[in-house]
Design a protein around this motif. Structure first.
Motif, PDB file in Angstrom:
ATOM      1  N   ILE A   1      31.223 -63.454 -45.827  1.00 31.52           N
ATOM      2  CA  ILE A   1      32.173 -63.050 -46.870  1.00 31.52           C
ATOM      3  C   ILE A   1      33.249 -64.112 -47.040  1.00 31.52           C
ATOM      4  O   ILE A   1      33.552 -64.532 -48.163  1.00 31.52           O
ATOM      5  CB  ILE A   1      32.792 -61.678 -46.533  1.00 31.52           C
ATOM      6  CG1 ILE A   1      31.735 -60.572 -46.670  1.00 31.52           C
ATOM      7  CG2 ILE A   1      33.999 -61.387 -47.426  1.00 31.52           C
ATOM      8  CD1 ILE A   1      32.122 -59.254 -46.026  1.00 31.52           C
ATOM      9  N   ILE A   2      33.814 -64.568 -45.943  1.00 34.65           N
ATOM     10  CA  ILE A   2      34.892 -65.567 -46.023  1.00 34.65           C
ATOM     11  C   ILE A   2      34.372 -66.885 -46.596  1.00 34.65           C
ATOM     12  O   ILE A   2      35.049 -67.523 -47.404  1.00 34.65           O
ATOM     13  CB  ILE A   2      35.559 -65.768 -44.650  1.00 34.65           C
ATOM     14  CG1 ILE A   2      36.275 -64.480 -44.221  1.00 34.65           C
ATOM     15  CG2 ILE A   2      36.552 -66.940 -44.691  1.00 34.65           C
ATOM     16  CD1 ILE A   2      36.768 -64.481 -42.786  1.00 34.65           C
ATOM     17  N   GLN A   3      33.177 -67.281 -46.201  1.00 30.32           N
ATOM     18  CA  GLN A   3      32.604 -68.535 -46.722  1.00 30.32           C
ATOM     19  C   GLN A   3      32.450 -68.508 -48.234  1.00 30.32           C
ATOM     20  O   GLN A   3      32.445 -69.555 -48.873  1.00 30.32           O
ATOM     21  CB  GLN A   3      31.235 -68.798 -46.080  1.00 30.32           C
ATOM     22  CG  GLN A   3      31.312 -69.283 -44.668  1.00 30.32           C
ATOM     23  CD  GLN A   3      29.941 -69.429 -44.024  1.00 30.32           C
ATOM     24  OE1 GLN A   3      28.998 -68.706 -44.342  1.00 30.32           O
ATOM     25  NE2 GLN A   3      29.841 -70.360 -43.092  1.00 30.32           N
TER      26      GLN A   3
ATOM     27  N   GLN B   1      40.232 -55.769 -46.552  1.00 32.25           N
ATOM     28  CA  GLN B   1      39.178 -55.807 -47.573  1.00 32.25           C
ATOM     29  C   GLN B   1      37.904 -56.427 -46.999  1.00 32.25           C
ATOM     30  O   GLN B   1      36.804 -55.921 -47.195  1.00 32.25           O
ATOM     31  CB  GLN B   1      39.695 -56.608 -48.773  1.00 32.25           C
ATOM     32  CG  GLN B   1      38.714 -56.806 -49.874  1.00 32.25           C
ATOM     33  CD  GLN B   1      39.231 -57.758 -50.955  1.00 32.25           C
ATOM     34  OE1 GLN B   1      40.229 -58.440 -50.770  1.00 32.25           O
ATOM     35  NE2 GLN B   1      38.547 -57.799 -52.070  1.00 32.25           N
ATOM     36  N   ILE B   2      38.068 -57.527 -46.281  1.00 32.98           N
ATOM     37  CA  ILE B   2      36.919 -58.201 -45.664  1.00 32.98           C
ATOM     38  C   ILE B   2      36.275 -57.287 -44.626  1.00 32.98           C
ATOM     39  O   ILE B   2      35.044 -57.156 -44.578  1.00 32.98           O
ATOM     40  CB  ILE B   2      37.350 -59.542 -45.043  1.00 32.98           C
ATOM     41  CG1 ILE B   2      37.763 -60.520 -46.154  1.00 32.98           C
ATOM     42  CG2 ILE B   2      36.231 -60.134 -44.182  1.00 32.98           C
ATOM     43  CD1 ILE B   2      38.520 -61.742 -45.668  1.00 32.98           C
ATOM     44  N   ALA B   3      37.102 -56.641 -43.817  1.00 38.20           N
ATOM     45  CA  ALA B   3      36.582 -55.732 -42.788  1.00 38.20           C
ATOM     46  C   ALA B   3      35.750 -54.617 -43.415  1.00 38.20           C
ATOM     47  O   ALA B   3      34.647 -54.299 -42.946  1.00 38.20           O
ATOM     48  CB  ALA B   3      37.731 -55.153 -41.972  1.00 38.20           C
ATOM     49  N   LYS B   4      36.267 -54.031 -44.483  1.00 37.23           N
ATOM     50  CA  LYS B   4      35.562 -52.941 -45.156  1.00 37.23           C
ATOM     51  C   LYS B   4      34.224 -53.424 -45.720  1.00 37.23           C
ATOM     52  O   LYS B   4      33.193 -52.785 -45.533  1.00 37.23           O
ATOM     53  CB  LYS B   4      36.436 -52.366 -46.272  1.00 37.23           C
ATOM     54  CG  LYS B   4      35.859 -51.167 -46.945  1.00 37.23           C
ATOM     55  CD  LYS B   4      36.809 -50.574 -47.962  1.00 37.23           C
ATOM     56  CE  LYS B   4      36.196 -49.343 -48.614  1.00 37.23           C
ATOM     57  NZ  LYS B   4      37.100 -48.756 -49.605  1.00 37.23           N
ATOM     58  N   LEU B   5      34.240 -54.559 -46.401  1.00 36.59           N
ATOM     59  CA  LEU B   5      33.000 -55.111 -46.964  1.00 36.59           C
ATOM     60  C   LEU B   5      31.992 -55.480 -45.874  1.00 36.59           C
ATOM     61  O   LEU B   5      30.780 -55.403 -46.087  1.00 36.59           O
ATOM     62  CB  LEU B   5      33.301 -56.341 -47.823  1.00 36.59           C
ATOM     63  CG  LEU B   5      33.967 -56.088 -49.170  1.00 36.59           C
ATOM     64  CD1 LEU B   5      34.398 -57.405 -49.804  1.00 36.59           C
ATOM     65  CD2 LEU B   5      33.029 -55.331 -50.098  1.00 36.59           C
TER      66      LEU B   5
END
Length: 103
Positions: free
Chosen positions: A11-13, A25-29
């Protein structure tokens, strides 16, 4: 590597230049809605190895969370160089710059 960790890295990449995402948001996704702190740990320990655009991750209030003054300044300059502007109170307008869906 745990599935959550792999998801977070992916996701971060894929956060596009000029956009930001929040830790939560990242954790949820990535599959763990309460894993925001784990996202922070992953960023801290794996940014170099996976060439993560760590500067595009901010807190839910639209603020830079890094306590280290020098790294915080680097994050701010990196975001500004991508066209992200900061409000007078040092926050980012999430309505304007937040990447909403999976990248």
């Amino acid at each position: 590597m745990e599935r959550f960790t792999a998801n977070v890295i992916e996701i971060i990449q894929h956060i596009p230049e000029g956009k930001v995402m929040t830790y939560g948001q990242i954790a949820k996704l990535a599959g763990s809605p309460r894993g925001a702190r784990q996202v922070s740990r992953i960023l801290h320990s794996m940014s170099r190895k996976y060439h993560l655009p760590w500067h595009r991750v901010i807190n839910a209030q639209g603020e830079i969370s890094i306590k280290n003054e020098e790294l915080g300044a680097i994050q701010k300059l990196s975001l500004e160089s991508e066209g992200v502007s900061f409000n007078s109170d040092g926050t980012i307008d999430l309505q304007k710059y937040q990447q909403m869906g999976p990248c």
